[in-house]
Design a protein around this motif. Structure first.
Motif, mmCIF file in Angstrom:
data_model
loop_
_atom_site.group_PDB
_atom_site.id
_atom_site.type_symbol
_atom_site.label_atom_id
_atom_site.label_comp_id
_atom_site.label_asym_id
_atom_site.label_seq_id
_atom_site.Cartn_x
_atom_site.Cartn_y
_atom_site.Cartn_z
ATOM 1 N N TYR A 5 0.853 -1.182 0.000
ATOM 2 C CA TYR A 5 0.000 0.000 0.000
ATOM 3 C C TYR A 5 0.893 1.238 0.000
ATOM 4 C CZ TYR A 5 -4.055 -2.829 1.484
ATOM 5 O OH TYR A 5 -5.071 -3.737 1.556
ATOM 6 N N GLN A 6 0.380 2.299 -0.599
ATOM 7 C CA GLN A 6 1.053 3.593 -0.555
ATOM 8 C C GLN A 6 0.217 4.511 0.327
ATOM 9 O OE1 GLN A 6 3.985 4.044 -2.675
ATOM 10 N NE2 GLN A 6 3.675 1.837 -2.952
ATOM 11 N N LEU A 7 0.779 4.950 1.443
ATOM 12 C CA LEU A 7 0.083 5.866 2.337
ATOM 13 C C LEU A 7 0.642 7.262 2.141
ATOM 14 C CD1 LEU A 7 -1.826 6.565 4.707
ATOM 15 C CD2 LEU A 7 0.055 5.945 6.254
ATOM 16 N N TYR A 8 -0.238 8.194 1.821
ATOM 17 C CA TYR A 8 0.163 9.581 1.640
ATOM 18 C C TYR A 8 -0.291 10.384 2.857
ATOM 19 C CZ TYR A 8 0.731 8.146 -3.237
ATOM 20 O OH TYR A 8 1.104 7.500 -4.380
ATOM 21 N N TYR A 9 0.696 10.842 3.627
ATOM 22 C CA TYR A 9 0.410 11.728 4.755
ATOM 23 C C TYR A 9 1.641 12.575 5.010
ATOM 24 C CZ TYR A 9 -2.020 13.591 8.726
ATOM 25 O OH TYR A 9 -2.661 14.470 9.558
ATOM 26 N N ALA A 43 4.998 13.462 -4.629
ATOM 27 C CA ALA A 43 4.055 12.368 -4.858
ATOM 28 C C ALA A 43 2.792 12.568 -4.046
ATOM 29 C CB ALA A 43 4.713 11.032 -4.512
ATOM 30 N N LEU A 44 2.953 13.038 -2.804
ATOM 31 C CA LEU A 44 1.778 13.321 -1.970
ATOM 32 C C LEU A 44 0.917 14.398 -2.619
ATOM 33 C CD1 LEU A 44 1.667 13.817 1.875
ATOM 34 C CD2 LEU A 44 0.533 15.416 0.358
ATOM 35 N N VAL A 62 -4.356 9.755 2.340
ATOM 36 C CA VAL A 62 -4.838 9.082 1.143
ATOM 37 C C VAL A 62 -4.127 7.732 1.081
ATOM 38 C CG1 VAL A 62 -4.954 9.136 -1.378
ATOM 39 C CG2 VAL A 62 -5.208 11.263 -0.071
ATOM 40 N N LEU A 63 -4.860 6.693 0.737
ATOM 41 C CA LEU A 63 -4.273 5.361 0.596
ATOM 42 C C LEU A 63 -4.432 4.893 -0.838
ATOM 43 C CD1 LEU A 63 -3.038 2.946 2.326
ATOM 44 C CD2 LEU A 63 -5.319 1.939 2.102
ATOM 45 N N GLN A 64 -3.305 4.494 -1.430
ATOM 46 C CA GLN A 64 -3.368 3.877 -2.748
ATOM 47 C C GLN A 64 -3.300 2.376 -2.577
ATOM 48 O OE1 GLN A 64 -0.610 5.374 -5.637
ATOM 49 N NE2 GLN A 64 -1.319 4.002 -7.243
ATOM 50 N N ALA A 65 -4.306 1.694 -3.109
ATOM 51 C CA ALA A 65 -4.369 0.233 -3.055
ATOM 52 C C ALA A 65 -4.583 -0.250 -4.483
ATOM 53 C CB ALA A 65 -5.513 -0.220 -2.160
#
Length: 240
Positions: A5-9, A43-44, A62-65
């Motif tokens: 997963y990519q977590l954007y914070y 990227a965020l 935001v979570l990229q799945a």
């Protein structure tokens, strides 16, 4: 899943992203905390850009799945809970979990507003007088009101492991841990006085902190330390 997963914070903050991190850590699934990586901030920013993504979020987390890009803490947790066994199986249970998570979001917003009651874009030092008044109401009225509610949720579920919902851990329990942890950091005097009135919540907080995956996370460098640029901030003058 083979792709993390990519977590954007925001880098350097627990914030609302921490509720998501706790779920990912407990589930033991791979993820990348994007903003903490090289070139992570562009990227965020791109994840919020309506010219680059189909469904842009207003703000992190935001979570990229895979091809999904999911915004809003409660929305992300609803997704992760269903996918990784951190939510009730029934529709009724999942709606209840989401309802509780949204109520947690309410008190988190109020906690933030104790130190920024006039404007989020102005410095705390420019609104200290208003912050003292707002924090007094939060300590005396709002914290007890919310904790009464959450303690009632746990007590009505008594005999089922001390969890908020059913007889197994859910993402709501992890979020209640983070809520109590943040309040204890920001308002240590107030929470020390209130603790005896909320045995269920404080027992849950201890239980979560001792779970193997969470304990390992809390002891790791992945766990960002509390600080005074975050949602929960320790200003002694606000905790009289």
């Amino acid at each position: 899943m083979t792709t993390p997963y990519q977590l954007y914070y925001w880098d350097g903050l627990q914030g609302r992203g921490e509720f998501v991190r706790l779920a990912l850590e407990e589930a033991g699934v791979p993820y990348v905390d994007v903003a903490r990586q090289k070139k992570g901030m562009p990227a965020l920013t791109a994840s919020l850009d309506g010219d680059k993504v189909a469904h842009p979020s207003f703000a992190p987390p935001v979570l990229q799945a895979g091809e999904l890009l999911i915004g809003q803490t409660a929305n992300i947790l609803q997704f992760l809970g269903a996918k990784h066994g951190l939510a009730p199986r029934s529709q009724e249970g999942r709606l209840w979990a989401n309802q509780l998570q949204l109520t947690i979001a309410d008190i988190v917003a109020e906690a933030h507003d104790t130190h920024h009651p006039i404007s989020s874009s102005a410095y705390y030092e420019d609104q200290k007088k208003e912050a003292k008044a707002r924090a007094r109401d939060f300590r005396e009225e709002r914290i007890p009101k919310f904790l009464d509610y959450f303690e009632g949720v746990i007590q009505r579920n008594a005999g089922r492991g001390g969890y908020a919902i059913g007889s197994r851990l859910s993402y709501v329990d992890l979020s209640l841990f983070q809520l109590i942890d943040g309040l204890v950091y920001a308002f240590p005097k107030t929470m020390a006085k209130l603790a005896p009135s909320y045995p269920g919540l404080f027992a849950l907080h201890l239980n979560i902190s001792e779970r193997p995956n969470i304990a390992a996370y809390l002891a790791s460098k992945r766990r960002i330390a509390n600080n005074e640029t975050d949602i929960f901030r320790r200003y002694p003058e606000l905790d009289k």
